[in-house]
Design an enzyme around this catalytic site. Structure first.
Site, short mmCIF file in Angstrom:
data_model
loop_
_atom_site.label_atom_id
_atom_site.label_comp_id
_atom_site.label_asym_id
_atom_site.label_seq_id
_atom_site.Cartn_x
_atom_site.Cartn_y
_atom_site.Cartn_z
CD GLU A 22 1.60 -4.03 6.45
OE1 GLU A 22 1.52 -3.46 5.33
OE2 GLU A 22 1.51 -5.24 6.62
CB CYS A 81 1.58 -5.01 2.00
SG CYS A 81 2.51 -5.95 3.17
#
Ligand code: NAI
Ligand code: MG
Length: 500
Positions: free
Chosen positions: A266, A300
């Site tokens: 990720e 993120c």
């Protein structure tokens, strides 16, 4: 022994015992490497504590412990409901120790205490409970073929998992990785980020108290290039799960190829947020603000690239500036009214300031912010919330992940243009669309190339819902039922019923 714990008093007056060793086989031990990491409070730049840092020998010891535990009947043969029970016990312990965990998180990372307690630590409890529930509901299938064959699948744990986590949500990221891995019966070696080594060591004490057998969870601190790389290359690690930058993700993928590890990544993002002229602009500005300004912009999925339809562009920018004035209270993260703490480290602070310089040099308009904020105590890595307008699509600040309280706002004319430009990125983590037209909202959700789409919100994450990236934002999914796929292997069994 004294070398493995220190008595600390946090800035909010909380006293506690901080483990500083490596957590292997349910015990804290010193690092054979002799290396240490000293962690800094980003609010006042003072040292908090020095912890042991693993080298490759330490990683090897932790992997051996995890392998032994994986094969041991006390873990391998445990009833699935019992496995779930251990995770439930861990969730309860995290709940009981929530205040000290949130204190450590705020001290080491700089995020507001109210957020650390009410969102991060609460989220850890939710994730452990959620995956506790899955532990005895993971099953294969019987697949009908011909009367001569009985075929079925078994979903088995992958084995020893190497898990590498970042500093922006240290405890949350630990829970996203540990929850599903443990629910599926794996064992793990997890490494925290250099900038935030402390909270996960406290979590280690709770893992032991919950009753997980020795070696099931091993927790290391260590430098990425050394301990991280040693995990990624170790021939007896079956899987690697990583959250962090795209550059490091790529590196890890290469390292993990030595024994073809199962991989989930990720990584970064430059997520678009599209505002149409029919949107509720007040709501759009509110979400567009929180979607990149929360957590000091160190998210993120931050919707850091805002595209606004030309006819409402000026109005939207004004509303956004108002939100900054109204909401973005910078200050001591232990104070109740603080919205924005410091950046996590000097390196991140300088990196964000570097992007501000790049934006100015490239000719974008610095509309607000763009400078360090020194009014907290004259120290600390604080940066004023920053907006750049008049941003062109080829500018660095439009294309690269900044990871700070930093947003670019650009305008578009048509729906097609908005979609094309939203997708014009190597990333694909999140995207937000603001419109009152439900048909348009759902149509665009299909055409956006990203793992998550928000219609009329931003950065709304939920432990029951899969999370992950398209393109260079990642591989695989975490959270939800989808998160189990990353931690199981499917085995097919063919039984010959024909008698010949
Ligand atoms: P990073 O991706 O290098 O660090 C994340 C984790 O990877 C840490 O635990 C680190 O020790 C480990 N690591 C680093 N190099 C490694 C290697 N060669 N092998 C194995 N493990 C390794 O991120 P960094 O340098 O702290 O931050 C730089 C930028 O990355 C940020 O400005 C931000 O743009 C992005 N980032 C994105 C995150 C996300 O959630 N997507 C989280 C953290 C950073
Ligand atoms: Mg720190």
């Amino acid at each position: 022994m004294s070398d493995l714990f220190v008595d600390l008093t946090a800035p909010n007056g909380r006293k506690y015992k901080q483990p500083i060793g490596l957590f292997i086989n349910n015990e804290f031990v010193g690092a054979k490497s002799g290396k240490k990491i000293t962690t800094i409070n980003p609010t006042d730049e003072r040292e908090i504590a020095t912890v042991h840092a693993a080298g490759s020998d330490d990683v090897d010891i932790a992997v051996k412990a995890a392998r032994k535990a994986f094969k041991d009947p006390s873990w391998r043969d445990v009833a699935t409901s019992t496995r779930g029970g251990l995770l439930n016990k861990l969730a309860k312990l995290v709940e009981e120790h929530a205040e000290v965990l949130a204190t450590i998180e705020t001290w080491d990372n700089g995020k507001p205490y109210s957020v650390a307690l009410g969102e991060d630590v609460k989220g850890v409890v939710d994730v452990f409970r959620y995956y506790a529930g899955w532990a005895d509901k993971i099953h294969g299938q019987v697949i009908d073929t011909t009367p001569n064959k009985f075929a079925y699948t078994i979903r088995e744990p992958v084995g020893v998992c190497g898990q590498i986590i970042p500093w922006n949500y240290p405890l949350s990221m630990a829970s996203w990785k540990l929850g599903p891995a443990l629910a599926c019966g794996n064992t793990t070696v997890i490494k925290a980020a250099e900038q935030t080594p402390l909270s996960i060591l406290y979590l280690a004490t709770l893992i032991k108290e919950a009753g997980f057998p020795p070696g099931v969870v091993n927790i290391l601190n260590g430098y990425g290039q050394e301990a991280g790389a040693a995990i990624a290359t170790h021939p007896d690690v079956d899987k690697i799960a990583f959250t962090g930058s795209t550059a490091t993700g790529r590196q890890i993928m290469k390292l993990a190829s030595v024994n073809m590890k199962n991989i989930t990544l990720e990584t970064g993002g430059k997520s678009p947020l599209i505002v149409f002229d029919d949107a509720n602009l007040e709501q759009a500005a509110k979400w567009a603000h929180s979607g990149v300004m929360e957590n000091s912009g160190q998210i993120c999925t931050a919707t850091s690239r805002i595209l606004v339809q030309d006819v409402v562009y000026d109005k939207f920018v004004e509303l956004y500036k108002e939100k900054i004035k109204l909401i973005s209270k910078i200050g001591d993260p232990f104070k109740d009214d603080t919205f924005q703490g410091p950046q996590v480290s000097k390196a991140q602070y300088e990196r964000v300031l570097g992007y501000i310089e790049a934006g100015k040099k490239e000719g974008a308009t610095l509309t607000t912010g763009g400078v360090p904020y020194k009014d907290v105590n004259g120290k600390g890595f604080f940066i004023e919330p920053t907006i750049f307008t008049n941003v062109k699509d080829n500018m660095t600040i439009y294309r690269e992940e900044v990871f700070g309280p930093f947003v670019v706002i650009s305008s578009f004319k048509t729906e097609e243009e908005a979609i094309d430009r939203a997708n014009d990125t190597t990333y694909g983590l999140g995207a937000a669309v603001f419109t009152q037209n439900i048909t348009r909202g759902h149509k665009i959700a299909r055409r956006i190339e990203s793992g998550t789409v928000w219609i009329n919100s931003s950065n709304d994450s939920d432990f029951r819902i899969p999370f992950g990236g398209f393109k260079q934002s990642g591989i695989g999914r975490e959270l939800g039922e989808a998160g189990l796929a990353a931690y199981t292997n499917t085995k097919a069994v063919h039984v010959n019923l024909s008698g010949c």
